[in-house]
Design a protein around this motif. Sequence first.
Motif, short mmCIF file in Angstrom:
data_model
loop_
_atom_site.label_atom_id
_atom_site.label_comp_id
_atom_site.label_asym_id
_atom_site.label_seq_id
_atom_site.Cartn_x
_atom_site.Cartn_y
_atom_site.Cartn_z
N ILE A 17 0.86 -1.18 0.00
CA ILE A 17 0.00 0.00 0.00
C ILE A 17 0.90 1.23 0.00
CG2 ILE A 17 -1.77 1.33 1.22
CD1 ILE A 17 -2.78 -1.26 2.44
N HIS A 18 0.82 2.01 -1.06
CA HIS A 18 1.50 3.31 -1.09
C HIS A 18 0.55 4.31 -0.44
CE1 HIS A 18 4.81 1.91 -3.50
NE2 HIS A 18 4.04 1.58 -4.51
N THR A 19 0.81 4.65 0.79
CA THR A 19 -0.13 5.50 1.53
C THR A 19 -0.04 6.96 1.13
OG1 THR A 19 1.39 6.00 3.34
CG2 THR A 19 0.11 3.95 3.50
N LEU A 20 1.12 7.39 0.61
CA LEU A 20 1.44 8.80 0.35
C LEU A 20 1.34 9.63 1.63
CD1 LEU A 20 -0.10 9.44 -3.20
CD2 LEU A 20 1.98 8.25 -2.52
N ASP A 21 1.45 8.96 2.74
CA ASP A 21 1.48 9.59 4.06
C ASP A 21 2.93 9.58 4.54
OD1 ASP A 21 1.18 10.47 6.63
OD2 ASP A 21 -0.01 8.77 7.33
N PRO A 22 3.57 10.74 4.68
CA PRO A 22 4.97 10.76 5.09
C PRO A 22 5.22 10.06 6.42
CG PRO A 22 4.28 12.92 4.31
CD PRO A 22 3.04 12.10 4.42
N ALA A 23 4.20 10.02 7.29
CA ALA A 23 4.38 9.38 8.59
C ALA A 23 4.49 7.87 8.48
CB ALA A 23 3.22 9.75 9.52
N ARG A 24 3.86 7.30 7.44
CA ARG A 24 3.96 5.86 7.20
C ARG A 24 3.78 5.62 5.71
NH1 ARG A 24 1.70 0.64 10.41
NH2 ARG A 24 2.57 -0.87 8.95
N PRO A 25 4.86 5.64 4.92
CA PRO A 25 4.73 5.57 3.46
C PRO A 25 4.17 4.25 2.94
CG PRO A 25 6.88 6.41 4.14
CD PRO A 25 6.23 5.86 5.35
N HIS A 26 4.41 3.14 3.67
CA HIS A 26 4.00 1.83 3.15
C HIS A 26 3.25 1.04 4.21
CE1 HIS A 26 6.51 2.64 -0.30
NE2 HIS A 26 7.56 2.82 0.48
N ALA A 27 2.35 0.19 3.74
CA ALA A 27 1.59 -0.70 4.62
C ALA A 27 1.15 -1.89 3.79
CB ALA A 27 0.39 0.02 5.22
N GLN A 28 0.44 -2.81 4.43
CA GLN A 28 -0.08 -3.98 3.73
C GLN A 28 -1.57 -4.22 4.00
OE1 GLN A 28 2.87 -6.97 5.06
NE2 GLN A 28 3.38 -7.21 2.89
N SER A 29 -2.14 -3.45 4.90
CA SER A 29 -3.56 -3.63 5.17
C SER A 29 -4.18 -2.30 5.58
CB SER A 29 -3.78 -4.67 6.28
OG SER A 29 -3.16 -4.26 7.49
N VAL A 30 -5.47 -2.17 5.29
CA VAL A 30 -6.20 -0.96 5.63
C VAL A 30 -7.61 -1.35 6.04
CG1 VAL A 30 -6.76 -0.56 3.20
CG2 VAL A 30 -6.99 1.31 4.83
N ALA A 31 -8.09 -0.77 7.14
CA ALA A 31 -9.42 -1.06 7.66
C ALA A 31 -10.32 0.16 7.52
CB ALA A 31 -9.35 -1.48 9.12
N ILE A 32 -11.58 -0.08 7.18
CA ILE A 32 -12.52 1.00 6.87
C ILE A 32 -13.81 0.78 7.66
CG2 ILE A 32 -13.92 2.00 5.02
CD1 ILE A 32 -11.70 0.85 3.10
N LYS A 33 -14.34 1.87 8.19
CA LYS A 33 -15.65 1.83 8.84
C LYS A 33 -16.37 3.15 8.57
CE LYS A 33 -17.99 0.65 13.18
NZ LYS A 33 -18.63 -0.56 12.62
N ASP A 34 -17.63 3.04 8.16
CA ASP A 34 -18.46 4.22 7.89
C ASP A 34 -17.79 5.19 6.93
OD1 ASP A 34 -20.41 3.23 9.65
OD2 ASP A 34 -19.47 4.23 11.37
N GLY A 35 -17.11 4.64 5.92
CA GLY A 35 -16.51 5.46 4.88
C GLY A 35 -15.21 6.13 5.25
N VAL A 36 -14.65 5.79 6.42
CA VAL A 36 -13.43 6.43 6.89
C VAL A 36 -12.38 5.37 7.21
CG1 VAL A 36 -12.44 7.86 8.74
CG2 VAL A 36 -14.70 8.39 7.82
N ILE A 37 -11.12 5.69 6.96
CA ILE A 37 -10.02 4.76 7.27
C ILE A 37 -9.79 4.78 8.79
CG2 ILE A 37 -7.56 4.33 6.99
CD1 ILE A 37 -7.83 5.57 4.17
N ILE A 38 -9.89 3.60 9.40
CA ILE A 38 -9.72 3.51 10.85
C ILE A 38 -8.52 2.64 11.25
CG2 ILE A 38 -12.14 3.96 11.36
CD1 ILE A 38 -12.52 0.92 11.68
N GLY A 39 -7.84 2.07 10.26
CA GLY A 39 -6.66 1.27 10.58
C GLY A 39 -5.74 1.16 9.38
N VAL A 40 -4.45 1.34 9.58
CA VAL A 40 -3.44 1.16 8.55
C VAL A 40 -2.31 0.35 9.18
CG1 VAL A 40 -1.83 2.25 6.94
CG2 VAL A 40 -4.01 3.37 7.47
N GLY A 41 -1.98 -0.80 8.60
CA GLY A 41 -0.97 -1.63 9.25
C GLY A 41 -0.45 -2.73 8.36
#
Length: 545
Positions: A17-41
């Motif tokens: 996952i290319h997050t384009l977030d300087p705080a965490r550029p890469h990940a492998q999973s993303v969690a979503i609830k009610d249309g909003v990202i609630i987990g990146v890991g």
Amino acid sequence: MGKIVEGADLILVAGRIHTLDPARPHAQSVAIKDGVIIGVGDRTDVRDWRGSGTEVIDLGTATVTPGLVDGHSHPLVGADMTEGVDLSAASTVGELIQALRADGVAPDMGWIRGWGLDPNTFGTSPITYEPLIEALGESIPVYLSLNDGHSALVSPAALRLAGVTGHREFDQGARIVCDSAGRPTGHLLEPAAMDLVLAVVPVAPMSRRRHRVADILRGMAETGLTAANVMDFDGDSEEVITGLAEEIELPIQLRFAPRCHPGTGRAGLDHIVDLQRRGGRRWRVDGVKFVIDGTIDGGTAWLDEPDTLGQSTVPFWPEPAQYREAVHYLASRGVPTVTHAIGDAGVRYALETLKDAAPTTARHRIEHIETIPNELVSKFREYGVVASMQPTHCSHFTRADHTDNWSSRLGDERANRGFRTRDLRDSGATVALGSDWPIGPYDARAILADAQLRRPAGREDVDPVSPAQSLTAAMALEGYTTHAARAAGRADSAGRVALGYRADLTAFTVDPLLAPPDELAGAPIAVTVTEGAITHRADSSATRA
């Protein structure tokens, strides 16, 4: 690990996952609830996010990025414009005739319509209705849209039905092109002239038009798009979109900018302000669209010096000061402005107008910016104005050897300073990328590729146009994500895969930052997620866990 949550609605697991977030550029999973990202890991975090109703999709080796946003598109107007035969592949007059004679081409509601006609099809010859007569005869009314969206070619029967018999005076650079005897050639420039014929072209039933728009939006989602900036909201657009939004869940989010025409008075400006309150599920009005000039191909742009045919010398607004007043009036009331400006004089005037315009939540923008001198490049960053660019305008419609109509009209010096995407990026400007569909294809994958190649993806036989203006893969992706979010005034809530951000995601079957651009253009999109909902899924590339 990102925020620990329970009971996510949807979890995507991917190779990268290319997050384009300087705080965490890469990940492998993303969690979503009610249309909003609630987990990146990582993959191991999934068990902490999963609830009894969670859908988990393992995308294997796919690469997820923030959702792609088309910076400039016309899906509603385009649905009407693209009725009929697609002429974008015709490169000669003979091919145009062949396309009009092809099986399946027949009058619809009494007319033959076509779109995407390239003026280069006619070479150095005048654009006239003679090929239409040769292909179809003189009795059938024909209306063909040229690929610049600012001109049309119509048949003698169409001219007769519209009562067009010769020259007329227009403001706004419009023209009925006539031969030396004063007879119309069928070539119409700019809306004031085109509308004379469009007024007698039958309009398809509303149900059919909405169905076409729905198909177009689904097609956009299939290419990874999660949103589009729609540069019009005129006529019955509100009726089209409100009815469609009642019938279906819109596959992508639409942000409309209604047009402000020359001569619009105070009441009209206040109506545009009032339109900003319009919106519904996945659509809203947020902005206003101005047009300061026309096109270089049609000789209606606004250049500092005339083109090689002595044209492109006047603005679309007969009194440019009225444009400036309208921009400032609307901006002071919180309306973000969008200005179509192609020629160097048009871009300069728009920049100087926006320099003093009141800031709005979304940034003021200039669209297209086809040819500018060095001194204007830095002004975009200095004034905080977004440069909205369409890479396929360069790669599809111009040639490296300057034998195309656009380049020959400008001459080598001005053509060489065309479509300066890299210079604008390197100057620190916000550069949003888009398609201008139906002027160019809406497929974001090909546009990401063309932005890097400066030629059509898949055409290694074609020389790149001004290759020094190529974007890197990262710059191209940012033009559809982080820079698009910044342009819309949503840099703190969209354009990244980060906690609390809107859950708009695109899953590529290749890595858009590593794959060769020609490969990227043809690689399927595995999944598109808009506001946390799956709007496209290629089931063969994803497994449910």
